[in-house]
Motif scaffolding. Structure first.
Motif, PDB file in Angstrom:
ATOM      1  N   ASN A 546       0.838  -1.205   0.000  1.00  0.00           N
ATOM      2  CA  ASN A 546       0.000   0.000   0.000  1.00  0.00           C
ATOM      3  C   ASN A 546       0.876   1.260   0.000  1.00  0.00           C
ATOM      4  N   ARG A 547       0.228   2.411  -0.195  1.00  0.00           N
ATOM      5  CA  ARG A 547       0.948   3.686  -0.139  1.00  0.00           C
ATOM      6  C   ARG A 547       1.162   4.074   1.323  1.00  0.00           C
ATOM      7  N   VAL A 548       2.377   3.967   1.772  1.00  0.00           N
ATOM      8  CA  VAL A 548       2.678   4.215   3.183  1.00  0.00           C
ATOM      9  C   VAL A 548       2.770   5.711   3.487  1.00  0.00           C
ATOM     10  N   ALA A 549       3.199   6.519   2.499  1.00  0.00           N
ATOM     11  CA  ALA A 549       3.400   7.944   2.767  1.00  0.00           C
ATOM     12  C   ALA A 549       3.212   8.758   1.493  1.00  0.00           C
ATOM     13  N   THR A 550       2.936  10.050   1.689  1.00  0.00           N
ATOM     14  CA  THR A 550       2.775  10.992   0.580  1.00  0.00           C
ATOM     15  C   THR A 550       3.761  12.142   0.753  1.00  0.00           C
ATOM     16  N   TYR A 551       4.511  12.430  -0.309  1.00  0.00           N
ATOM     17  CA  TYR A 551       5.444  13.552  -0.345  1.00  0.00           C
ATOM     18  C   TYR A 551       4.957  14.489  -1.453  1.00  0.00           C
ATOM     19  N   LEU A 552       4.617  15.724  -1.087  1.00  0.00           N
ATOM     20  CA  LEU A 552       3.972  16.650  -2.021  1.00  0.00           C
ATOM     21  C   LEU A 552       4.782  17.925  -2.167  1.00  0.00           C
ATOM     22  N   ASN A 553       5.280  18.182  -3.400  1.00  0.00           N
ATOM     23  CA  ASN A 553       6.006  19.416  -3.722  1.00  0.00           C
ATOM     24  C   ASN A 553       5.039  20.486  -4.211  1.00  0.00           C
ATOM     25  N   TYR A 554       5.160  21.695  -3.678  1.00  0.00           N
ATOM     26  CA  TYR A 554       4.426  22.842  -4.233  1.00  0.00           C
ATOM     27  C   TYR A 554       5.368  23.559  -5.206  1.00  0.00           C
ATOM     28  N   MET A 555       4.959  23.651  -6.470  1.00  0.00           N
ATOM     29  CA  MET A 555       5.845  24.219  -7.491  1.00  0.00           C
ATOM     30  C   MET A 555       5.376  25.596  -7.975  1.00  0.00           C
ATOM     31  N   SER A 556       4.401  26.182  -7.276  1.00  0.00           N
ATOM     32  CA  SER A 556       3.968  27.537  -7.620  1.00  0.00           C
ATOM     33  C   SER A 556       3.267  28.134  -6.409  1.00  0.00           C
TER      34      SER A 556
END
Length: 632
Positions: A546-556
């Protein structure tokens, strides 16, 4: 005399469009040229357009070459033009769903600019043609006045007799050719090339629905949009009466009478204030009165219908509707035991006049309040437990000299933000790589497990591999260094760009399993029957868990809206360019943390670019060991 003589013309049909290429000879200079219309024929030095440039490349424009191989040159150039058009149509996005990505919509701005330039050239050509015709007319008018006053005396002069023969035999034919020339060929061919990239009806519909979604989420009345009163805007934009009417009509045709009322009322308000419009007032009142009736406001529906009858007594529906509404109101009054009709409300219809219909999303009000920055549950006491720190990834060599700046965004579940996670140069490179691959973002159908588009996810996305560019490989490595989790079993880097009103309604990043009545729910209060879903294991084929973690980049940066919100515990995280946020979707036991249900709020003003990495369970066994309980 019209200066160009057409030597050859080739017309080619391409997907119901016609591409026309001419070769011409300048009778004044002897130079040969090519053009997409006869009035656009130019010398080789000044020729323009895709077809023309290709023709020049294939065939050097010289007098001798044209005389020998003009037909061959035109055929080869036309073949190259069609090949180019075919390739561009294969690599370019389809018409539909353009509205779901601001990044791709920007291309339409430049397309429109090119079309405006082409239109101006067409106008100049028409004006030049009319000037030439006027010159002919003035010259011949003076000549015929003299000749008709004394025909025999005029023709007694042999030169006049010769010139009359010449004019009628040669020059009037040239004038006829001039009048028959169609300067619109260049503009039409340009339109034909670009039309394949134009938005279609679904795009217009999607953009209109996006405005209504923004209206609801951020509690903005129709006048705010009509007058351009939006936060953070750099360019003002106004909606006319006809624009508001079209918005209301679209909602009406979708049986969305709530928004139909709001937009028809705005159209009526602007018309009553004196604004000109193509739409008849009777049409606005017709739609508005029936929509108000559908919202259950009979007194106001009757008053609006009476206004309609006063304007247009012969209206085919107004009289019948009025009698029907009056009968219904009389029946309601009798049922309530009242004999006096309630007066119609004279106040203008606003957002709070009628109750907005409920929909499928149970946490709609909480979700939208968080998007507006309301209802955030971060108390002063909880905020005191948040810290910032330098993070070196447990003495990771790549972070020793320049550790990552880390801030706590939320305490439980723990959400952190990394500062300076991406440089401006890296962001631009990622966007450059993603733009050609952008396609409508999909979700997994819970019943079939098949990826499909959904109205609650409005964006376009692309997937980038480490092999695509060193920048992607570097970003992947940085994510691994910062989080301490391996990305070998993670999904590719997903890049997303949100369009008009772009959003992703509340959802889970992890795959849920069927409900287990024996599961303990202590510390995981949302692990209930309603939150479990009998869905296939979405990641079984990957073999990575399963998806254990989420890493989210803000690019704007986003001027207004676009926050990431968590309705369960009342968190709102707003985009900041170059930063990244990180959270775990699963407890250490592998059970899903149902508190992490989150949403991407609609973008009110701006263009939101993000990239995310979904990290999977396999490979993390020693990096994030299991806990002793299900909710560790």
């Amino acid at each position: 005399m019209f200066p160009f003589t057409v030597n050859h013309r080739v017309s080619v049909s391409y997907r119901s469009r016609v591409l026309v290429i001419f070769t011409c000879e300048d009778q004044n200079t002897g130079h040969h040229g090519v053009g997409e219309s006869t009035n656009h024929c130019k010398t080789a030095k000044h020729s323009g357009g895709v077809a023309i440039k290709l023709l020049q490349w294939v065939c050097p424009i010289t007098r001798s070459y044209f005389q020998v191989k003009t037909r061959f040159c035109l055929t080869m150039a036309t073949f190259l033009v069609l090949t180019l058009l075919t390739l561009s149509s294969i690599s370019s996005p389809t018409q539909a769903e353009i509205f779901t990505s601001i990044g791709q919509m920007t291309d339409l701005i430049f397309t429109e600019r090119e079309l405006v330039q082409s239109l101006k050239e067409y106008i100049e050509a028409e004006e030049s043609k009319l000037e030439a015709v006027k010159s002919w007319a003035n010259k011949l008018d003076m000549l015929t006045r003299a000749s008709t006053s004394d025909p025999e005396g005029f023709l007694a002069h042999p030169v006049n007799a010769y010139k009359l023969m010449k004019r009628l035999n040669t020059e009037w034919s040239e004038l006829e050719s001039l009048v028959l020339q169609d300067p619109s060929d260049g503009f039409i061919s340009n339109m034909s090339v670009h039309r394949q990239y134009f938005p279609d009806e679904e795009d217009e519909k999607g953009a209109a629905k996006a405005l209504m979604r923004l209206q609801d989420t951020y509690k903005l009345d129709s006048e705010s949009f009509s007058k351009g009163k939006l936060p953070g805007v750099r360019y003002n934009a106004l909606l006319t009466v006809d624009d508001c009417f079209d918005m209301g009509k679209l909602a009406y045709n979708e049986n969305d009478y709530y928004h139909a009322v709001l937009w028809m009322q705005q159209a009526l308000r602007q018309m009553d204030s004196g604004e000109d419009a193509k739409t008849p007032k009777a049409d606005i009142l017709d739609y508005l009165s029936y929509s108000v009736y559908q919202m259950g406001d009979l007194p106001r529906a009757i008053e609006l219908t009476r206004r309609l009858v006063a304007i247009d007594p012969s209206h085919q529906r107004a009289g019948g509707n009025l009698r029907y509404f009056e009968r219904l109101l009389s029946k309601e009054l009798r049922d309530r035991g009242s004999s006096q009709q309630e007066p119609a409300d004279e106040r203008p219809i606003q957002l709070d006049t009628y109750e907005r219909p409920k929909d499928y999303l149970p946490e709609r009000e909480i979700y939208e309040a968080l998007c507006r920055g309301e209802g955030v549950k971060m108390t002063i006491k909880r905020r005191s437990r948040l810290f910032c720190r330098y993070q070196d990834g447990n003495r990771n060599p790549r972070l020793l000299l320049k550790p990552m700046k880390e801030e706590d965004e939320w305490d439980s579940p723990h959400i952190v933000r990394f500062l300076e996670a991406l440089s401006d140069e890296e962001i631009e490179k990622i966007k450059e790589l993603a733009k050609p691959k952008l396609a409508r973002a999909t979700v997994r159908d819970p019943n079939t497990g098949v990826l499909t588009v959904a109205h609650y996810r409005v964006s376009k996305s692309a997937w980038l591999e480490g092999e695509d560019d060193p920048v992607i490989a570097r970003v992947n490595q940085r994510i691994e260094d910062i989080t301490g989790l391996t990305v070998d079993t993670a999904e590719l880097l997903q890049v997303a760009n949100y369009g008009v009103g772009g959003q992703y309604e509340p959802h889970y990043d992890f795959s849920r399993r069927p409900f287990d009545s024996n599961l303990k729910v202590d510390g995981n209060r949302l692990a209930t029957y309603l939150n479990y879903k009998d869905e296939p294991d979405a990641f079984k084929s990957l073999g990575t868990g399963n998806r254990v973690a989420t890493y989210l980049n803000y690019m704007s940066d986003v001027e207004a809206g676009g926050a990431t919100v968590f309705p369960d515990f009342g968190a709102a995280i707003f985009p900041r360019k170059g930063t990244a946020v990180f959270w775990y979707n699963l407890f250490k036991s592998g059970e899903g943390d149902y508190r992490t249900r989150h949403a991407a709020c609609p973008v009110l003003v701006g263009s939101k670019w993000v990239s995310n990495k979904w990290i999977h369970e396999r490979g993390q066994e020693f990096r994030r060991p299991c806990g002793l309980t299900e909710v560790d």
